[in-house]
Scaffold this motif. Structure first.
Motif, PDB file in Angstrom:
ATOM      1  N   VAL A 139     -41.267 -12.158  -7.156  1.00  0.00           N
ATOM      2  CA  VAL A 139     -41.443 -11.063  -7.133  1.00  0.00           C
ATOM      3  C   VAL A 139     -41.187 -11.603  -5.216  1.00  0.00           C
ATOM      4  N   ILE A 140     -40.257 -10.106  -5.134  1.00  0.00           N
ATOM      5  CA  ILE A 140     -39.574  -9.868  -3.410  1.00  0.00           C
ATOM      6  C   ILE A 140     -40.602  -9.337  -2.664  1.00  0.00           C
ATOM      7  N   TYR A 141     -40.456  -9.510  -2.132  1.00  0.00           N
ATOM      8  CA  TYR A 141     -41.777  -8.426  -0.842  1.00  0.00           C
ATOM      9  C   TYR A 141     -40.206  -8.488   0.674  1.00  0.00           C
ATOM     10  N   ALA A 142     -39.731  -7.423   0.418  1.00  0.00           N
ATOM     11  CA  ALA A 142     -39.199  -6.839   1.489  1.00  0.00           C
ATOM     12  C   ALA A 142     -39.799  -5.734   2.480  1.00  0.00           C
ATOM     13  N   GLY A 143     -39.133  -5.926   4.021  1.00  0.00           N
ATOM     14  CA  GLY A 143     -39.497  -4.713   4.565  1.00  0.00           C
ATOM     15  C   GLY A 143     -38.733  -4.499   5.563  1.00  0.00           C
ATOM     16  N   PHE A 144     -38.743  -3.514   5.962  1.00  0.00           N
ATOM     17  CA  PHE A 144     -37.885  -1.917   6.228  1.00  0.00           C
ATOM     18  C   PHE A 144     -38.483  -1.655   7.487  1.00  0.00           C
ATOM     19  N   LEU A 145     -37.729  -0.857   8.698  1.00  0.00           N
ATOM     20  CA  LEU A 145     -38.203  -0.038   9.147  1.00  0.00           C
ATOM     21  C   LEU A 145     -38.621   1.160   9.087  1.00  0.00           C
ATOM     22  N   GLN A 150     -34.081   0.767   4.864  1.00  0.00           N
ATOM     23  CA  GLN A 150     -33.879   0.022   3.960  1.00  0.00           C
ATOM     24  C   GLN A 150     -32.041  -0.079   3.226  1.00  0.00           C
ATOM     25  N   LEU A 151     -32.080  -1.917   2.758  1.00  0.00           N
ATOM     26  CA  LEU A 151     -31.049  -2.263   2.299  1.00  0.00           C
ATOM     27  C   LEU A 151     -31.400  -1.945   0.507  1.00  0.00           C
ATOM     28  N   LEU A 152     -30.015  -2.542   0.639  1.00  0.00           N
ATOM     29  CA  LEU A 152     -29.478  -2.781  -0.921  1.00  0.00           C
ATOM     30  C   LEU A 152     -30.808  -1.945  -2.158  1.00  0.00           C
ATOM     31  N   ILE A 168     -41.803  -3.473  -1.764  1.00  0.00           N
ATOM     32  CA  ILE A 168     -40.438  -2.829  -0.497  1.00  0.00           C
ATOM     33  C   ILE A 168     -42.155  -1.957   0.411  1.00  0.00           C
ATOM     34  N   THR A 169     -41.769  -2.733   1.599  1.00  0.00           N
ATOM     35  CA  THR A 169     -42.799  -2.102   2.554  1.00  0.00           C
ATOM     36  C   THR A 169     -42.336  -1.026   4.208  1.00  0.00           C
ATOM     37  N   LEU A 170     -42.417  -0.117   4.132  1.00  0.00           N
ATOM     38  CA  LEU A 170     -41.451   0.066   5.472  1.00  0.00           C
ATOM     39  C   LEU A 170     -42.778   0.294   6.722  1.00  0.00           C
ATOM     40  N   GLU A 171     -42.739  -0.271   7.523  1.00  0.00           N
ATOM     41  CA  GLU A 171     -43.282  -0.338   9.305  1.00  0.00           C
ATOM     42  C   GLU A 171     -43.478   1.417   9.428  1.00  0.00           C
ATOM     43  N   TYR A 183     -46.699  -3.443   7.774  1.00  0.00           N
ATOM     44  CA  TYR A 183     -45.679  -5.629   7.668  1.00  0.00           C
ATOM     45  C   TYR A 183     -45.975  -5.625   6.608  1.00  0.00           C
ATOM     46  N   VAL A 184     -45.168  -6.616   6.163  1.00  0.00           N
ATOM     47  CA  VAL A 184     -44.739  -7.792   5.111  1.00  0.00           C
ATOM     48  C   VAL A 184     -46.621  -8.775   4.920  1.00  0.00           C
TER      49      VAL A 184
END
Length: 230
Positions: A139-145, A150-152, A168-171, A183-184
């Motif tokens: 599992v990947i947990y990725a966070g972006f503003l 968001q990347l990729l 994907i978590t957005l702030e 936050y992640v």
């Protein structure tokens, strides 16, 4: 090393500029490395801007070039974001301990990072894809503003084909966003992964790494199963 490609990967309207930078050797082959390691990049015959450290975003099984995600956040990164293919750069390394998953075959793997901190994690998941049967749940947990930061997006969406889950978590969310907001570490706590037979790799800002480490420990992850790449 020589610049092979320099591709903008953020939305042109985004207030952050991030490029996908690929460097190829002038001769011979790339140095071997572990997923999660990094190199020191500098401009030949120039003291300022000073060299900086960048995590390798490609896998050791991809021998053609080193790949990086570079955010325009200072003099050196601003130069790298505008560098042209064919330009020569000084590269030292790889260095750092990286993410050595060899002792954890058969375990579940959790990759946690924010922003360009997902670069060393990308090296890990590319490597896992080539050896997918060696691991359990991934599992990947990725966070972006924001969603614009968001990347990729396409690459992450394709990982389900390799039995890799992505959160994907957005702030800062918006009305049509149905994923986690905040936050992640909040997404980790909500999902409460079992740390009994699992390993977590963390990459990103120190405050995020500290918060996620505490969260994982509260979920039962032993300190030896929470890996940093430096």
């Amino acid at each position: 090393m020589r610049v092979k490609e320099n591709i903008l990967i953020t939305d042109p309207d985004c207030n952050d500029t991030v490029v996908h930078l690929s460097l190829e050797p002038l001769r011979g082959k790339l140095s071997t490395f572990l997923p999660g390691q990094y190199v020191r990049i500098g401009i030949p015959k120039v003291n300022e801007p000073a060299p900086g450290f960048f995590a390798i975003a490609s896998s050791p099984d991809e021998p053609e070039s080193f790949e990086f995600f570079v955010k325009n956040a200072g003099p050196l990164s601003a130069y790298l974001c505008g560098v042209k293919p064919g330009t020569i750069l000084e590269v030292e390394g790889p260095m750092g301990k990286g993410f050595d998953l060899s002792p954890f075959k058969g375990n579940d793997v959790y990759l946690v990072g924010v922003g360009t901190g997902i670069a060393p994690l990308r090296s890990v998941w590319h490597n896992i894809i080539r050896h997918r049967d060696d691991y359990g749940k991934v599992v990947i947990y990725a966070g972006f503003l924001t969603e614009m930061h968001q990347l990729l997006t396409e690459e992450l969406a394709e990982l389900a084909r390799h039995d890799i889950e992505v959160s994907i978590t957005l702030e800062i969310g918006h009305e049509s966003w149905d994923g986690p907001i905040g936050y992640v570490q909040h997404a980790l706590m909500a999902d409460a992964p079992d740390g009994t037979h699992a390993v977590a790799c963390l990459a990103g800002m120190s405050a995020m790494v500290d918060a996620c480490t505490e969260t994982l420990q509260n979920l039962g992850f032993n300190e030896s199963r929470i890996l940093l790449n430096h």
